[in-house]
Motif scaffolding. Sequence first.
Motif: not given
Length: 187
Positions: A51-54, A166-169, A175-180, A182-187
């Motif tokens: 998450l921090a990397s995003q 796998e939602d996009t948040v 307003p122009d930024f979303t978090i994946s 799927k990438r956060v919970f990938a392990e």
Amino acid sequence: MGALPKAEQWFTYADYKEWELAEGERFELIYGEAYAMAAPNAVHQAIQIALASQFYNYLEGKSCKPYAAPYDVRLFYAADESDDTVVQPDIVVVCDEKKRGPEGCRGAPDLVVEILSPSNTAIEMERKLKLYRQAGVREYWVIDPENNGLTVYNFQNKTIDTYENEDTVPVAIFPDFTISLKRVFAE
């Protein structure tokens, strides 16, 4: 002051910074009361880094800056160090340059992320929800690694949204930024 905080005692930031803690030992102060923090587990750390990397990639070159724990956040900053609340959220985003001091954040960050772990209690999370709202945090995220879920409290808009797997948040403060997730919970 001495090696460790004593129970039943009220502390300030001045006290907090004098504690002689063992390697890896961490405490938070909430309204003068000291709370020991357990070390995060591997899943917690993986989520925090993902998450921090995003946030870091999105904010690179911008005025807002992300910080990951351990990073002191003095929610009700007092220049004389009499403030009695110092927390170490897993991730914060600070946009006001004047709040970025050499010791950490001086005042409420714009966004706070807490990742649940077995040592987090429902009481602690409720306490922090109220604390962050009172301090003026704009957006508060609580990540539940056990259920691959996220709850977003947008204090400005007075909304609560939940996301999973796998939602996009959308990040309300950007307003122009979303978090994946799927990438956060990938392990």
